[in-house]
Scaffold this active site. Structure first.
Site, short mmCIF file in Angstrom:
data_model
loop_
_atom_site.label_atom_id
_atom_site.label_comp_id
_atom_site.label_asym_id
_atom_site.label_seq_id
_atom_site.Cartn_x
_atom_site.Cartn_y
_atom_site.Cartn_z
N GLU A 115 -94.54 97.21 6.85
CA GLU A 115 -94.69 98.60 7.30
C GLU A 115 -93.52 99.03 8.18
O GLU A 115 -93.65 99.97 8.98
CB GLU A 115 -96.01 98.79 8.07
CG GLU A 115 -97.27 98.40 7.31
CD GLU A 115 -97.56 99.24 6.06
OE1 GLU A 115 -96.82 100.20 5.79
OE2 GLU A 115 -98.52 98.90 5.35
N HIS A 139 -100.26 98.74 14.55
CA HIS A 139 -101.10 98.99 13.38
C HIS A 139 -102.14 97.88 13.27
O HIS A 139 -101.79 96.70 13.29
CB HIS A 139 -100.23 99.01 12.12
CG HIS A 139 -101.00 98.95 10.83
ND1 HIS A 139 -101.95 99.89 10.48
CD2 HIS A 139 -100.97 98.07 9.80
CE1 HIS A 139 -102.46 99.58 9.30
NE2 HIS A 139 -101.90 98.48 8.86
N HIS A 141 -106.27 96.71 11.57
CA HIS A 141 -107.35 96.99 10.61
C HIS A 141 -108.67 96.99 11.38
O HIS A 141 -109.41 96.01 11.35
CB HIS A 141 -107.33 95.93 9.50
CG HIS A 141 -106.08 95.94 8.66
ND1 HIS A 141 -105.81 94.99 7.71
CD2 HIS A 141 -105.05 96.82 8.62
CE1 HIS A 141 -104.65 95.28 7.12
NE2 HIS A 141 -104.16 96.37 7.66
N GLU A 169 -115.33 109.17 27.83
CA GLU A 169 -113.93 108.86 28.12
C GLU A 169 -112.99 109.21 26.96
O GLU A 169 -111.78 109.31 27.16
CB GLU A 169 -113.77 107.37 28.48
CG GLU A 169 -114.00 106.45 27.31
CD GLU A 169 -113.53 105.01 27.59
OE1 GLU A 169 -114.04 104.12 26.91
OE2 GLU A 169 -112.67 104.80 28.44
N HIS A 210 -108.05 101.76 5.19
CA HIS A 210 -107.01 100.77 5.49
C HIS A 210 -106.98 100.40 6.97
O HIS A 210 -107.18 99.23 7.32
CB HIS A 210 -105.64 101.30 5.02
CG HIS A 210 -104.52 100.34 5.24
ND1 HIS A 210 -103.47 100.19 4.38
CD2 HIS A 210 -104.28 99.45 6.24
CE1 HIS A 210 -102.64 99.26 4.81
NE2 HIS A 210 -103.11 98.80 5.94
O1 2HA Z 1 -100.22 93.20 5.78
O2 2HA Z 1 -101.40 95.52 7.52
O3 2HA Z 1 -100.47 97.50 6.06
C1 2HA Z 1 -99.85 93.96 6.83
C2 2HA Z 1 -100.51 95.26 6.77
C3 2HA Z 1 -100.02 96.23 5.79
ZN ZN Z 2 -102.39 97.34 7.17
#
Ligand code: 2HA
Ligand code: ZN
Length: 277
Positions: A115, A139, A141, A169, A210
């Site tokens: 990414e 980032h 998940h 909050e 995602h």
């Molecule tokens: O594998 O999270 O979006 C890494 C990730 C791709």
């Molecule tokens: Zn990801």
């Protein structure tokens, strides 16, 4: 100074582990980047050896000649704490913002996060906005956030309203709201452009089905934002499980939010306020 002794490197490694413990980084899921300060680069650059230039896959002119600490593509964030030299790296962006060189880390080979285009384009936007010198893009998940993208409309204002309502909050922590983008192929320029446009306006961006991107001026702030959003998503998942979507008996109303904004001196996203109950 040795690279692993630098405070920002320690904090970066720590965030990877904290996120893993939250359950946000199954397998090689998730990634992290940090725009390194000039004085921090100076303090460790004696350890750098520059590899060949490679294409970033997008253009980040405003980041030319800057250095970044990033997780590696395919690397498990779970392993960053024990084996940082194998799982993270420092890169330098070239003169015209189209290529990078690895100058430290990933000692068994490999390349920066898949990414990277999204990370660098987001870092470019927050550098331009230069609000609180934000330098971190994270980032993850986050399970409950992802779950909600299957049942709520993929609309930034509705998502923000629903998450604001779940904990008092929330509007204090993300007053500008959360952007939502529909499902897209990850890893490329198109999703990077869509995400960085959202980062102009919102505090965080959800990728449907995602995960989520957040930014921060400190590692604590970035982690804290993700944690707050994911916690309110968890509460919402529970509420929906008990009552069904949009069928709460009571909630935090528009009038309540306006009162909160007045007392906390917040500028809340007007488009969200307009659709509050
Ligand atoms: O594998 O999270 O979006 C890494 C990730 C791709
Ligand atoms: Zn990801």
């Amino acid at each position: 100074m040795k690279v692993l002794e630098a405070k920002f490197v320690k904090q970066f490694i720590n965030l990877c582990f904290e996120g893993y413990q939250k359950g946000w980084h199954e397998r090689n899921g998730g990634n992290l980047s940090y725009r390194i300060k000039k004085e921090e680069v100076e303090s460790i650059k004696e350890n750098f050896t520059y590899q060949d230039e490679r294409e970033i896959g997008t253009i980040v002119k405003d980041l030319s000649n800057e250095y970044f600490l990033v997780t590696g593509s395919g690397c498990y964030l779970m392993n960053v704490k024990e084996y940082p030299e194998e799982n993270i790296c420092i890169i330098k962006v070239n003169d015209d913002g189209t290529k990078y060189q690895i100058c430290r880390g990933l000692k068994n080979g490999g390349k920066p996060t898949s990414e990277l285009p999204s990370h660098l384009m987001n870092l470019e936007v927050i550098k331009r906005r230069s609000i609180n010198e934000k330098r971190i893009v994270y980032h993850m998940h986050a399970t409950n956030v992802i779950a909600l993208t299957f049942v709520l409309p993929l609309n930034s204002e509705i998502f923000t309203r629903e998450l604001w309502e779940m904990a008092t909050e929330c509007p204090v922590v993300f007053p500008r709201g959360i952007g939502v983008i529909p499902w897209m192929v990850p890893g490329g320029k198109d999703i990077a452009i869509a995400t960085s446009k959202m980062i102009e306006k919102y505090d965080a961006v959800i990728w449907a089905h995602h995960g989520m991107f957040v930014t921060g001026s400190t590692f604590d702030e970035a982690f804290g934002l993700a944690d707050t959003i994911e916690k309110s998503a968890e509460i919402l998942v529970k509420v929906i499980s008990m009552k069904g979507v949009f069928s709460k008996e009571q909630t935090i109303s528009r009038e309540n939010f306006i009162h909160l904004a007045k007392d906390f001196n917040l500028t809340l996203n007007e488009d969200v306020l307009k659709i509050c109950k």
